[in-house]
Write an enzyme that holds these catalytic residues in place. Structure first.
Site, PDB file in Angstrom:
ATOM      1  N   GLU A  98       0.944  -1.169   0.087  1.00  0.00           N
ATOM      2  CA  GLU A  98      -0.257  -0.119  -0.022  1.00  0.00           C
ATOM      3  C   GLU A  98       0.862   1.159  -0.076  1.00  0.00           C
ATOM      4  OE1 GLU A  98      -2.377   1.507  -0.442  1.00  0.00           O
ATOM      5  OE2 GLU A  98      -4.527   0.759   0.662  1.00  0.00           O
ATOM      6  N   ASP A  99       0.487   2.224  -0.492  1.00  0.00           N
ATOM      7  CA  ASP A  99       1.186   3.684  -0.316  1.00  0.00           C
ATOM      8  C   ASP A  99       1.048   4.136   0.822  1.00  0.00           C
ATOM      9  OD1 ASP A  99      -1.696   4.112  -0.613  1.00  0.00           O
ATOM     10  OD2 ASP A  99      -1.535   5.486  -2.331  1.00  0.00           O
ATOM     11  N   ASP A 102      -4.116   5.199   6.504  1.00  0.00           N
ATOM     12  CA  ASP A 102      -4.578   6.401   6.964  1.00  0.00           C
ATOM     13  C   ASP A 102      -5.644   6.003   8.249  1.00  0.00           C
ATOM     14  OD1 ASP A 102      -5.173   9.129   7.111  1.00  0.00           O
ATOM     15  OD2 ASP A 102      -6.497   9.087   5.597  1.00  0.00           O
ATOM     16  N   PHE A 151      -1.925  15.732   4.469  1.00  0.00           N
ATOM     17  CA  PHE A 151      -2.311  15.089   3.249  1.00  0.00           C
ATOM     18  C   PHE A 151      -1.029  15.102   2.422  1.00  0.00           C
ATOM     19  CE2 PHE A 151      -4.368  14.636  -0.831  1.00  0.00           C
ATOM     20  CZ  PHE A 151      -5.007  13.253  -0.789  1.00  0.00           C
ATOM     21  N   ARG A 164       0.934  12.365  -8.980  1.00  0.00           N
ATOM     22  CA  ARG A 164       1.195  10.931  -8.809  1.00  0.00           C
ATOM     23  C   ARG A 164       2.947  10.727  -9.255  1.00  0.00           C
ATOM     24  NH1 ARG A 164      -2.984   7.713  -7.486  1.00  0.00           N
ATOM     25  NH2 ARG A 164      -4.850   8.056  -8.024  1.00  0.00           N
TER      26      ARG A 164
HETATM   27  P1  5GP Z   1      -7.431   4.452   4.568  1.00  0.00           P
HETATM   28  O1  5GP Z   1      -8.635   3.495   4.120  1.00  0.00           O
HETATM   29  O2  5GP Z   1      -6.378   3.905   5.360  1.00  0.00           O
HETATM   30  O3  5GP Z   1      -8.128   5.904   5.165  1.00  0.00           O
HETATM   31  O4  5GP Z   1      -6.762   5.303   3.124  1.00  0.00           O
HETATM   32  C1  5GP Z   1      -6.081   4.573   2.281  1.00  0.00           C
HETATM   33  C2  5GP Z   1      -6.147   5.116   0.779  1.00  0.00           C
HETATM   34  O5  5GP Z   1      -6.645   6.780   1.095  1.00  0.00           O
HETATM   35  C3  5GP Z   1      -4.746   5.199   0.501  1.00  0.00           C
HETATM   36  O6  5GP Z   1      -4.278   3.864  -0.232  1.00  0.00           O
HETATM   37  C4  5GP Z   1      -4.802   6.330  -0.363  1.00  0.00           C
HETATM   38  O7  5GP Z   1      -5.005   6.269  -1.709  1.00  0.00           O
HETATM   39  C5  5GP Z   1      -5.537   7.365   0.243  1.00  0.00           C
HETATM   40  N1  5GP Z   1      -5.105   8.367   1.355  1.00  0.00           N
HETATM   41  C6  5GP Z   1      -4.890   8.209   2.533  1.00  0.00           C
HETATM   42  N2  5GP Z   1      -4.264   9.459   3.103  1.00  0.00           N
HETATM   43  C7  5GP Z   1      -3.858   9.817   2.184  1.00  0.00           C
HETATM   44  C8  5GP Z   1      -3.045  11.134   1.865  1.00  0.00           C
HETATM   45  O8  5GP Z   1      -2.639  11.632   2.821  1.00  0.00           O
HETATM   46  N3  5GP Z   1      -2.567  11.623   0.497  1.00  0.00           N
HETATM   47  C9  5GP Z   1      -3.055  10.866  -0.472  1.00  0.00           C
HETATM   48  N4  5GP Z   1      -2.894  11.256  -1.784  1.00  0.00           N
HETATM   49  N5  5GP Z   1      -4.048   9.592  -0.284  1.00  0.00           N
HETATM   50  C10 5GP Z   1      -4.357   9.413   0.657  1.00  0.00           C
END
Ligand code: 5GP
Length: 175
Positions: A98-99, A102, A151, A164
């Site tokens: 995963e990138d 969050d 973010f 990206r």
């Molecule tokens: P989660 O489900 O853990 O809240 O978020 C996962 C996805 O939300 C990540 O794979 C990403 O695509 C997006 N995301 C969460 N935080 C960020 C952030 O700070 N920047 C960006 N660009 N995408 C985020």
């Protein structure tokens, strides 16, 4: 309104950490059939670099397309699968790449999904971890960097599909 990107993690800093993660994974999966499951789109850059940092003769790469964000910056909590794996992973050792983790909602959902495919094991490797925003408890086995609640964009991460292609990770400031 003007916007500028403030660097947070340089390309060199990221590359050094990715090399370490790759060596650690290669060591720990030495006798296993490891499958890197890159979660698209965000992990396409990290996943490509990580895969090349893993010196392992039986490492496979596959892709899982997801969509969890709209045009804004707040997680909807809804994870839509836009592209499934190309091959079964039954009996193989999967690492979900995963990138960023969050709220944890996306990875929690993907872990449940992956378990239905009966792999021998599933671990999670995330370049970034934002523990301040945690909504569900998930174990992230390999973490590149733990960051504050900002973010971030670049190195695969987008803001409404932009940024990206940046080679580093930064924060957008608007003024
Ligand atoms: P989660 O489900 O853990 O809240 O978020 C996962 C996805 O939300 C990540 O794979 C990403 O695509 C997006 N995301 C969460 N935080 C960020 C952030 O700070 N920047 C960006 N660009 N995408 C985020």
């Amino acid at each position: 309104m003007s916007e500028r990107v403030v660097p947070l993690l340089s390309a060199e800093t990221i590359a050094a950490r990715v090399r370490e993660l790759g060596q650690q994974i290669a060591d720990e999966y030495r006798d296993k059939n490891v499958v890197l499951v890159l979660v698209l789109k965000g992990s396409f850059v990290f996943g490509a670099d990580l895969a090349r940092a893993i010196d392992h003769p039986r490492c496979r790469v596959d892709f899982l397309g997801t969509r969890s964000y709209g045009e804004g910056t707040d997680s909807s909590g809804v994870v839509q699968i836009t592209q499934d794996l190309s091959r079964p992973v039954e009996g193989e050792d999967v690492i979900i790449v995963e990138d960023i983790v969050d709220t944890g909602l996306t990875i929690a959902h993907l872990l449940e999904l992956m378990k239905t495919r009966r792999p021998a094991s599933v671990k999670v490797c995330a370049l970034l971890h934002k523990p301040a925003r945690k909504k569900v408890e998930v174990q992230v086995d390999y973490v590149g960097f733990t960051i504050e609640d900002r973010f971030v964009i670049g190195y695969g991460l987008d803001w409404a599909e932009r940024f990206r292609n940046l080679p580093f990770i930064g924060v957008v400031e608007r003024g």
